[in-house]
Scaffold this motif. Structure first.
Motif, PDB file in Angstrom:
ATOM      1  N   PRO A 277       0.784  -1.248   0.000  1.00  0.00           N
ATOM      2  CA  PRO A 277       0.000   0.000   0.000  1.00  0.00           C
ATOM      3  C   PRO A 277       0.811   1.291   0.000  1.00  0.00           C
ATOM      4  CG  PRO A 277      -1.047  -1.605   1.425  1.00  0.00           C
ATOM      5  CD  PRO A 277       0.245  -2.219   0.971  1.00  0.00           C
ATOM      6  N   SER A 278       1.876   1.372   0.788  1.00  0.00           N
ATOM      7  CA  SER A 278       2.624   2.628   0.860  1.00  0.00           C
ATOM      8  C   SER A 278       3.441   2.897  -0.407  1.00  0.00           C
ATOM      9  CB  SER A 278       3.554   2.623   2.084  1.00  0.00           C
ATOM     10  OG  SER A 278       4.610   1.701   1.919  1.00  0.00           O
ATOM     11  N   HIS A 279       3.526   1.904  -1.310  1.00  0.00           N
ATOM     12  CA  HIS A 279       4.254   2.091  -2.561  1.00  0.00           C
ATOM     13  C   HIS A 279       3.327   2.378  -3.733  1.00  0.00           C
ATOM     14  CE1 HIS A 279       7.540   0.277  -0.229  1.00  0.00           C
ATOM     15  NE2 HIS A 279       8.326   0.886  -1.089  1.00  0.00           N
ATOM     16  N   CYS A 280       2.028   2.531  -3.459  1.00  0.00           N
ATOM     17  CA  CYS A 280       1.087   2.916  -4.516  1.00  0.00           C
ATOM     18  C   CYS A 280       1.154   4.426  -4.747  1.00  0.00           C
ATOM     19  CB  CYS A 280      -0.335   2.513  -4.123  1.00  0.00           C
ATOM     20  SG  CYS A 280      -0.602   0.726  -3.996  1.00  0.00           S
ATOM     21  N   SER A 281       0.848   4.848  -5.950  1.00  0.00           N
ATOM     22  CA  SER A 281       0.805   6.274  -6.317  1.00  0.00           C
ATOM     23  C   SER A 281       2.150   6.974  -6.152  1.00  0.00           C
ATOM     24  CB  SER A 281      -0.265   7.004  -5.492  1.00  0.00           C
ATOM     25  OG  SER A 281      -1.544   6.464  -5.743  1.00  0.00           O
ATOM     26  N   LEU A 282       3.244   6.238  -6.328  1.00  0.00           N
ATOM     27  CA  LEU A 282       4.583   6.821  -6.244  1.00  0.00           C
ATOM     28  C   LEU A 282       5.282   6.851  -7.604  1.00  0.00           C
ATOM     29  CD1 LEU A 282       5.978   5.226  -2.933  1.00  0.00           C
ATOM     30  CD2 LEU A 282       4.858   7.447  -3.241  1.00  0.00           C
ATOM     31  N   GLY A 283       4.546   6.505  -8.655  1.00  0.00           N
ATOM     32  CA  GLY A 283       5.159   6.496  -9.975  1.00  0.00           C
ATOM     33  C   GLY A 283       5.929   5.234 -10.297  1.00  0.00           C
ATOM     34  N   LEU A 284       5.743   4.179  -9.493  1.00  0.00           N
ATOM     35  CA  LEU A 284       6.474   2.929  -9.721  1.00  0.00           C
ATOM     36  C   LEU A 284       5.759   2.006 -10.698  1.00  0.00           C
ATOM     37  CD1 LEU A 284       7.588   1.996  -6.081  1.00  0.00           C
ATOM     38  CD2 LEU A 284       9.080   2.652  -7.974  1.00  0.00           C
ATOM     39  N   GLY A 285       4.472   2.244 -10.916  1.00  0.00           N
ATOM     40  CA  GLY A 285       3.674   1.304 -11.688  1.00  0.00           C
ATOM     41  C   GLY A 285       4.218   0.995 -13.062  1.00  0.00           C
ATOM     42  N   ARG A 286       4.511   2.016 -13.838  1.00  0.00           N
ATOM     43  CA  ARG A 286       4.993   1.775 -15.201  1.00  0.00           C
ATOM     44  C   ARG A 286       6.326   1.051 -15.207  1.00  0.00           C
ATOM     45  NH1 ARG A 286       8.282   3.233 -18.958  1.00  0.00           N
ATOM     46  NH2 ARG A 286       9.351   4.735 -17.644  1.00  0.00           N
ATOM     47  N   LYS A 287       7.185   1.420 -14.259  1.00  0.00           N
ATOM     48  CA  LYS A 287       8.497   0.769 -14.190  1.00  0.00           C
ATOM     49  C   LYS A 287       8.357  -0.700 -13.827  1.00  0.00           C
ATOM     50  CE  LYS A 287      10.711   5.110 -12.646  1.00  0.00           C
ATOM     51  NZ  LYS A 287       9.469   5.925 -12.604  1.00  0.00           N
ATOM     52  N   VAL A 288       7.502  -0.980 -12.847  1.00  0.00           N
ATOM     53  CA  VAL A 288       7.265  -2.368 -12.440  1.00  0.00           C
ATOM     54  C   VAL A 288       6.687  -3.172 -13.599  1.00  0.00           C
ATOM     55  CG1 VAL A 288       5.763  -3.812 -11.010  1.00  0.00           C
ATOM     56  CG2 VAL A 288       7.059  -1.964  -9.960  1.00  0.00           C
ATOM     57  N   MET A 289       5.715  -2.594 -14.301  1.00  0.00           N
ATOM     58  CA  MET A 289       5.100  -3.302 -15.414  1.00  0.00           C
ATOM     59  C   MET A 289       6.096  -3.561 -16.530  1.00  0.00           C
ATOM     60  SD  MET A 289       2.036  -4.075 -14.585  1.00  0.00           S
ATOM     61  CE  MET A 289       1.417  -4.568 -16.202  1.00  0.00           C
ATOM     62  N   GLU A 290       6.999  -2.625 -16.739  1.00  0.00           N
ATOM     63  CA  GLU A 290       8.029  -2.813 -17.772  1.00  0.00           C
ATOM     64  C   GLU A 290       8.905  -4.019 -17.437  1.00  0.00           C
ATOM     65  OE1 GLU A 290       9.649  -1.741 -21.424  1.00  0.00           O
ATOM     66  OE2 GLU A 290       7.932  -0.861 -20.396  1.00  0.00           O
ATOM     67  N   LEU A 291       9.288  -4.138 -16.178  1.00  0.00           N
ATOM     68  CA  LEU A 291      10.122  -5.268 -15.770  1.00  0.00           C
ATOM     69  C   LEU A 291       9.350  -6.579 -15.884  1.00  0.00           C
ATOM     70  CD1 LEU A 291      12.961  -5.900 -14.623  1.00  0.00           C
ATOM     71  CD2 LEU A 291      11.912  -5.945 -12.367  1.00  0.00           C
ATOM     72  N   ILE A 292       8.094  -6.576 -15.458  1.00  0.00           N
ATOM     73  CA  ILE A 292       7.285  -7.796 -15.524  1.00  0.00           C
ATOM     74  C   ILE A 292       7.097  -8.237 -16.972  1.00  0.00           C
ATOM     75  CG2 ILE A 292       4.981  -8.742 -15.145  1.00  0.00           C
ATOM     76  CD1 ILE A 292       4.804  -7.036 -12.613  1.00  0.00           C
ATOM     77  N   LYS A 293       6.866  -7.289 -17.881  1.00  0.00           N
ATOM     78  CA  LYS A 293       6.688  -7.628 -19.290  1.00  0.00           C
ATOM     79  C   LYS A 293       7.924  -8.335 -19.843  1.00  0.00           C
ATOM     80  CE  LYS A 293       5.250  -4.419 -22.010  1.00  0.00           C
ATOM     81  NZ  LYS A 293       5.110  -3.057 -22.582  1.00  0.00           N
ATOM     82  N   ARG A 294       9.080  -7.858 -19.471  1.00  0.00           N
ATOM     83  CA  ARG A 294      10.307  -8.469 -19.977  1.00  0.00           C
ATOM     84  C   ARG A 294      10.580  -9.820 -19.326  1.00  0.00           C
ATOM     85  NH1 ARG A 294      10.107  -3.549 -21.414  1.00  0.00           N
ATOM     86  NH2 ARG A 294      11.383  -2.728 -23.104  1.00  0.00           N
ATOM     87  N   TYR A 295      10.230  -9.931 -18.069  1.00  0.00           N
ATOM     88  CA  TYR A 295      10.339 -11.231 -17.405  1.00  0.00           C
ATOM     89  C   TYR A 295       9.390 -12.230 -18.061  1.00  0.00           C
ATOM     90  CZ  TYR A 295       9.961 -14.783 -13.746  1.00  0.00           C
ATOM     91  OH  TYR A 295       9.944 -15.976 -13.050  1.00  0.00           O
ATOM     92  N   ALA A 296       8.166 -11.809 -18.342  1.00  0.00           N
ATOM     93  CA  ALA A 296       7.190 -12.682 -18.991  1.00  0.00           C
ATOM     94  C   ALA A 296       7.662 -13.081 -20.391  1.00  0.00           C
ATOM     95  CB  ALA A 296       5.831 -11.992 -19.070  1.00  0.00           C
ATOM     96  N   ALA A 297       8.283 -12.143 -21.111  1.00  0.00           N
ATOM     97  CA  ALA A 297       8.788 -12.440 -22.451  1.00  0.00           C
ATOM     98  C   ALA A 297       9.893 -13.487 -22.399  1.00  0.00           C
ATOM     99  CB  ALA A 297       9.303 -11.168 -23.115  1.00  0.00           C
TER     100      ALA A 297
END
Length: 202
Positions: free
Chosen positions: A112-132
């Motif tokens: 919860p304390s890491h929401c709305s800190l601008g991390l979302g796009r960065k996290v999703m970018e890493l997950i996408k590459r891990y999934a690939a």
């Protein structure tokens, strides 16, 4: 484990984080690791405020009784992963699992304390590459509550497109609108390995 606790350490206190995957995205160091029972129990204690309280999970014993996937060690080892910041602190988790031959379904939760800190796009970018790397050539699917505009903006910014809107009965017994979103891999998309980085945009 608090958000400031290291993911792992030796008896002498030295951090020896074991990362499955990591990268530096827009100057932000992030890593993916195993989701062990200690972290899974912590997830069950996370509390979100306001409308986002619908994402609060049951306590560990109730979650086990209800057979939630996060409490099953076999499924946790196979499908669940932790998200770590550059200091090895636990900041979120995600799950990847197969339902269709040509796709992988993604679910994700941030501390919860890491929401709305601008991390979302960065996290999703890493997950996408891990999934690939783990599921080459497979498209990513996810579902998100329609009211959660914060998440929808994040997923859209990460390259997901809305494919469908549907009604789903929630665990609380209410019926809500959900969006089904999809991200199709690009033929020339590279993979991130340990210690590789994502180039920052020019």
């Amino acid at each position: 484990m608090s958000k400031h606790t290291k993911a792992a350490g030796t008896a002498g206190g030295e951090d020896r984080r074991v990362s499955l995957f990591e990268g530096v995205i827009d100057g932000c160091s992030l890593a993916i690791g195993e989701l062990d029972e200690e972290k899974a129990r912590e997830v069950c204690q996370w509390k979100y405020d306001g409308d986002y309280a619908v994402y609060n999970l049951s306590n560990w014993q109730t979650a086990k009784f209800l057979r939630h996937g996060i409490t099953d060690e076999r499924r946790r080892r196979k499908e669940f992963r932790s998200l770590l910041d550059g200091d090895g602190c636990f900041i979120g988790y995600f799950r990847l699992f197969r339902e269709e031959p040509d796709s992988v379904t993604l679910t994700i939760g941030m501390e919860p304390s890491h929401c709305s800190l601008g991390l979302g796009r960065k996290v999703m970018e890493l997950i996408k590459r891990y999934a690939a790397k783990e599921y080459p050539g497979k498209k990513l699917l996810l579902s998100v509550r329609g009211f959660n505009r914060r998440a929808v903006r994040c997923f859209t910014g990460a390259g997901f497109q809305t494919q469908n809107r549907f009604l789903r009965e929630t665990p609380s017994g209410t019926t809500e609108i959900f969006l089904e979103m999809e991200c199709v891999p690009q033929p020339d998309a590279g993979f991130l390995g340990i210690s590789d980085t994502v180039p920052e945009p020019e």
